[in-house]
Write an enzyme that holds these catalytic residues in place. Structure first.
Site, PDB file in Angstrom:
ATOM      1  N   ASP A 104      67.637  21.395  39.395  1.00 41.86           N
ATOM      2  CA  ASP A 104      66.913  20.826  38.271  1.00 41.86           C
ATOM      3  C   ASP A 104      67.658  21.118  36.977  1.00 41.86           C
ATOM      4  O   ASP A 104      67.800  20.258  36.125  1.00 41.86           O
ATOM      5  CB  ASP A 104      65.473  21.355  38.215  1.00 41.86           C
ATOM      6  CG  ASP A 104      65.382  22.875  38.279  1.00 41.86           C
ATOM      7  OD1 ASP A 104      66.398  23.549  38.573  1.00 41.86           O
ATOM      8  OD2 ASP A 104      64.280  23.413  38.056  1.00 41.86           O
ATOM      9  N   ASP A 107      71.689  26.718  33.777  1.00 40.88           N
ATOM     10  CA  ASP A 107      71.572  27.500  32.561  1.00 40.88           C
ATOM     11  C   ASP A 107      72.852  28.329  32.406  1.00 40.88           C
ATOM     12  O   ASP A 107      73.852  27.831  31.936  1.00 40.88           O
ATOM     13  CB  ASP A 107      70.326  28.391  32.669  1.00 40.88           C
ATOM     14  CG  ASP A 107      69.625  28.588  31.345  1.00 40.88           C
ATOM     15  OD1 ASP A 107      70.329  28.859  30.356  1.00 40.88           O
ATOM     16  OD2 ASP A 107      68.392  28.492  31.291  1.00 40.88           O
ATOM     17  N   LYS A 135      72.701  23.025  30.385  1.00 45.29           N
ATOM     18  CA  LYS A 135      72.754  23.576  29.025  1.00 45.29           C
ATOM     19  C   LYS A 135      74.173  24.100  28.780  1.00 45.29           C
ATOM     20  O   LYS A 135      74.462  25.255  29.086  1.00 45.29           O
ATOM     21  CB  LYS A 135      71.764  24.726  28.863  1.00 45.29           C
ATOM     22  CG  LYS A 135      70.312  24.348  28.956  1.00 45.29           C
ATOM     23  CD  LYS A 135      69.461  25.602  28.749  1.00 45.29           C
ATOM     24  CE  LYS A 135      67.985  25.307  28.805  1.00 45.29           C
ATOM     25  NZ  LYS A 135      67.187  26.546  28.637  1.00 45.29           N
ATOM     26  N   ASP A 163      59.402  25.216  35.104  1.00 41.34           N
ATOM     27  CA  ASP A 163      58.122  25.841  34.804  1.00 41.34           C
ATOM     28  C   ASP A 163      58.239  26.922  33.740  1.00 41.34           C
ATOM     29  O   ASP A 163      59.319  27.383  33.400  1.00 41.34           O
ATOM     30  CB  ASP A 163      57.544  26.478  36.070  1.00 41.34           C
ATOM     31  CG  ASP A 163      58.243  27.787  36.427  1.00 41.34           C
ATOM     32  OD1 ASP A 163      57.553  28.823  36.510  1.00 41.34           O
ATOM     33  OD2 ASP A 163      59.476  27.794  36.608  1.00 41.34           O
ATOM     34  N   ARG A 169      55.361  22.405  35.915  1.00 40.60           N
ATOM     35  CA  ARG A 169      56.301  21.802  36.875  1.00 40.60           C
ATOM     36  C   ARG A 169      55.977  20.338  37.144  1.00 40.60           C
ATOM     37  O   ARG A 169      56.865  19.531  37.368  1.00 40.60           O
ATOM     38  CB  ARG A 169      56.272  22.530  38.223  1.00 40.60           C
ATOM     39  CG  ARG A 169      56.983  23.823  38.269  1.00 40.60           C
ATOM     40  CD  ARG A 169      57.138  24.283  39.731  1.00 40.60           C
ATOM     41  NE  ARG A 169      57.336  25.709  39.829  1.00 40.60           N
ATOM     42  CZ  ARG A 169      58.508  26.325  39.640  1.00 40.60           C
ATOM     43  NH1 ARG A 169      59.576  25.624  39.339  1.00 40.60           N
ATOM     44  NH2 ARG A 169      58.606  27.628  39.750  1.00 40.60           N
TER      45      ARG A 169
END
Length: 183
Positions: A104, A107, A135, A163, A169
């Site tokens: 999903d 990071d 990101k 979430d 979510r």
């Protein structure tokens, strides 16, 4: 909690459901073009990737075999250390298989980097990565990601599998969570 309450907890919508679905269609066409001889095993990382894997699998024009892993990275509070524990392992033998990790969000990239190396060490023929969100400012490792939906700012986002404390979510859009919710 009602929809109006949730709306007050979101600072802004970054990507709508329609934008996400359109991007998944584009990613699916790229994936189909790259895997012409043998479809890859789609490996979703629980829990966040459930929505992306399901929608991507439905969009693909080949038989999409799926499997799931759950991993936990340890660190101080909200910071990942890159030390990973497997909570749920694959049920599928990946020896000599092409594997496509579907995420999903990327990071720091620390857990994903570890996961890619782990799957390669098990004898996978290849391991590529597909993510809906990335990101770039938060990346701590140089990791090749073959399929990226959207690059987003380094903000706290929820929805479409993402979430905060197991909430949000199921939102159909990706939105920035208002700071008053988590501060």
């Amino acid at each position: 909690m009602h929809a109006t309450d949730i709306a007050n907890e979101l600072a802004e919508v970054l990507h709508t459901e329609a934008e996400l679905q359109q991007k998944l269609a584009e990613l699916a066409r790229q994936i189909e073009a790259d895997y012409t001889s043998e479809p890859p095993l789609l490996v979703g990382v629980l829990k966040g990737a459930v929505m992306v894997v399901a929608d991507l699998a439905r969009e693909l024009k080949f038989h999409a075999e799926m499997d799931w892993m759950a991993v936990s990275s340890y660190g101080s509070g909200t910071k990942s250390s890159g030390v990973v524990k497997i909570l749920k392992d694959l049920d599928t033998d990946i020896t000599d298989r092409d594997v496509l990790i579907v995420e999903d969000i990327i990071d720091s990239g620390l857990t994903l980097s570890w996961l890619k190396e782990n799957l390669l060490s098990r004898g996978a023929k290849s391991v590529k990565i597909c993510t809906m969100l990335r990101k770039p400012e938060a990346l701590k490792v140089d990791i090749e990601v073959e399929y990226v939906g959207f690059d987003i700012p380094n903000q706290f986002v929820v929805g479409y599998g993402l979430d905060y404390a197991e909430k949000y979510r199921n939102l159909r859009d990706v939105a920035v969570l208002a700071p008053h919710v988590y501060s």
